[in-house]
Design a protein around this motif. Structure first.
Motif, PDB file in Angstrom:
ATOM      1  N   ARG A  59     147.311  33.599  51.509  1.00  0.00           N
ATOM      2  CA  ARG A  59     146.822  32.218  51.381  1.00  0.00           C
ATOM      3  C   ARG A  59     147.227  31.598  50.044  1.00  0.00           C
ATOM      4  O   ARG A  59     147.594  30.424  49.971  1.00  0.00           O
ATOM      5  N   GLU A  60     147.172  32.382  48.976  1.00  0.00           N
ATOM      6  CA  GLU A  60     147.513  31.854  47.667  1.00  0.00           C
ATOM      7  C   GLU A  60     148.950  31.342  47.628  1.00  0.00           C
ATOM      8  O   GLU A  60     149.225  30.266  47.089  1.00  0.00           O
ATOM      9  N   GLU A  94     149.343  28.170  49.919  1.00  0.00           N
ATOM     10  CA  GLU A  94     148.697  26.958  49.407  1.00  0.00           C
ATOM     11  C   GLU A  94     149.205  26.558  48.028  1.00  0.00           C
ATOM     12  O   GLU A  94     148.712  25.592  47.431  1.00  0.00           O
ATOM     13  N   GLY A 110     152.711  21.832  48.198  1.00  0.00           N
ATOM     14  CA  GLY A 110     152.375  20.947  49.301  1.00  0.00           C
ATOM     15  C   GLY A 110     153.496  20.679  50.278  1.00  0.00           C
ATOM     16  O   GLY A 110     153.282  20.033  51.304  1.00  0.00           O
ATOM     17  N   ALA A 168     146.119  31.165  57.592  1.00  0.00           N
ATOM     18  CA  ALA A 168     146.325  30.207  56.504  1.00  0.00           C
ATOM     19  C   ALA A 168     147.552  29.345  56.759  1.00  0.00           C
ATOM     20  O   ALA A 168     147.555  28.147  56.472  1.00  0.00           O
ATOM     21  N   GLU A 192     146.726  26.732  59.473  1.00  0.00           N
ATOM     22  CA  GLU A 192     145.851  25.685  58.942  1.00  0.00           C
ATOM     23  C   GLU A 192     146.635  24.610  58.211  1.00  0.00           C
ATOM     24  O   GLU A 192     146.240  23.443  58.190  1.00  0.00           O
ATOM     25  N   ARG A 193     147.769  25.013  57.633  1.00  0.00           N
ATOM     26  CA  ARG A 193     148.589  24.064  56.874  1.00  0.00           C
ATOM     27  C   ARG A 193     149.827  23.616  57.655  1.00  0.00           C
ATOM     28  O   ARG A 193     150.745  23.020  57.097  1.00  0.00           O
TER      29      ARG A 193
END
Length: 323
Positions: A62-63, A66, A69, A88, A91-92
């Motif tokens: 996840r790090e 995220e 962008g 993750a 989700e993005r």
């Protein structure tokens, strides 16, 4: 001038392999063929990347996902993707892609080569000659086990499992398999027979692990599993290291609960030279080279590139695993 999308590749690849990307996009590579990109460097690159071309050894959690962008795709140079946080990524709206199909036969070749090398003590015998220990011929010198007409048990009957089964059929082997779902076509075409996990490990002379790493398969080969195998059994793992309790495997090999093991994967990679398993003559250990033929690795790279190009061009990825 419009800024070109930025692609970071986490391992040094042949320049000719990424020429097509370099013509259209800004491309940067970690400058090592063997060393994993440092975590701090990966995070720094992820901040500005539109695409990542990653290796199975890279932890894309996840790090990382995220960090920036603009990341749109992670193309993993492997059929597996347990190194990536799919939740993750989804989700993005980041596409995660793998390289299925192209490595099937190459990996099956390697798995069967491991089986043969372990059964016939090929590596041990080769070292015996190189060490000058061969003084004369004798009837049971480096005698191993037959492969033909024995029973193979394949745990994980995906594409690679089916390819291994086809090779086993050529050796007139009886073929058992265990899988989450039955494969009627494999049963009909190859003559494979479905078995429970316990029946397979109890009956097979050769147990070949090709299962993906999941919560259910982690540590599935443990002290209890090895105890149920024949003491002449040969265990082969060409899937993922964490499916095996390595201490239990070591003890089974030392005690004679099983005969030998051929391993292309390990719990921690690269495995240290002082690992107990590497002290045993009845272990054939390889550096995770299941799909490592020049032809196949180039096809895998090309598929990663095609996935990246498709996504950055606003098209659907070719081999997505999460969207």
């Amino acid at each position: 001038m419009e800024k070109k999308p930025y692609i970071f590749i986490t391992r040094k690849l042949p320049a000719r392999a990424v020429d097509s990307l370099s013509k259209r996009f800004e491309v940067s590579m970690w400058d090592s063929e063997t060393e994993t990109v440092p975590r701090e460097f990966l995070l720094k690159e992820a901040v500005k990347a539109d695409a990542l071309l990653t290796m199975l050894s890279d932890k894309i959690d996840r790090e990382v996902l995220e960090a920036g962008g603009s990341l749109k795709i992670v193309a993993n140079l492997a059929v597996g993707y347990d190194n990536i946080d799919l939740k993750a990524a989804s989700e993005r709206s980041i596409a995660v892609c793998n390289t299925p199909e192209v490595l099937t036969d190459t990996t099956a070749d390697l798995a069967f080569a491991l089986l043969m090398a372990s059964a016939r003590r090929i590596v041990e015998a080769a070292e015996f000659v190189k060490e000058g220990a061969w003084k004369s011929w004798s009837p049971l010198l480096m005698a191993g086990q037959d492969i033909h007409h024995k029973t193979i048990g394949i745990v994980g009957m995906g594409k690679i499992g089916e390819a291994v089964a086809k090779r086993a059929a050529g050796f007139d082997m009886d073929i058992l398999y265990h899988n989450r779902t039955r494969k009627p076509e494999a049963e009909e075409k190859i003559g494979a027979r479905y078995a429970s996990f316990n029946e397979l490990i109890e009956r097979a002379d050769y147990i070949v692990c090709l299962t993906p790493l999941t919560a259910e398969t982690k540590g599935i080969f443990n002290e209890d599993s090895f105890r149920k195998m024949k003491n002449t059994a040969v265990f082969i793992n060409a899937s993922r290291g964490p499916v095996v309790d390595e201490q239990a495997l070591y003890e089974a090999l030392v005690s004679g609960e099983i005969s030998a093991a051929g391993l292309d994967v390990f719990d921690k990679e690269p495995i240290g030279a002082n690992h107990p398993l590497l002290t045993l003559k009845n272990v054939v250990a390889l550096p995770h080279i299941g799909s490592s033929s020049t032809e196949t690795r180039m096809e895998m790279i090309e598929l990663c590139i095609s996935n990246i190009e498709a996504v950055l061009d606003g098209k659907q990825p070719i081999t997505p695993v999460n969207i």
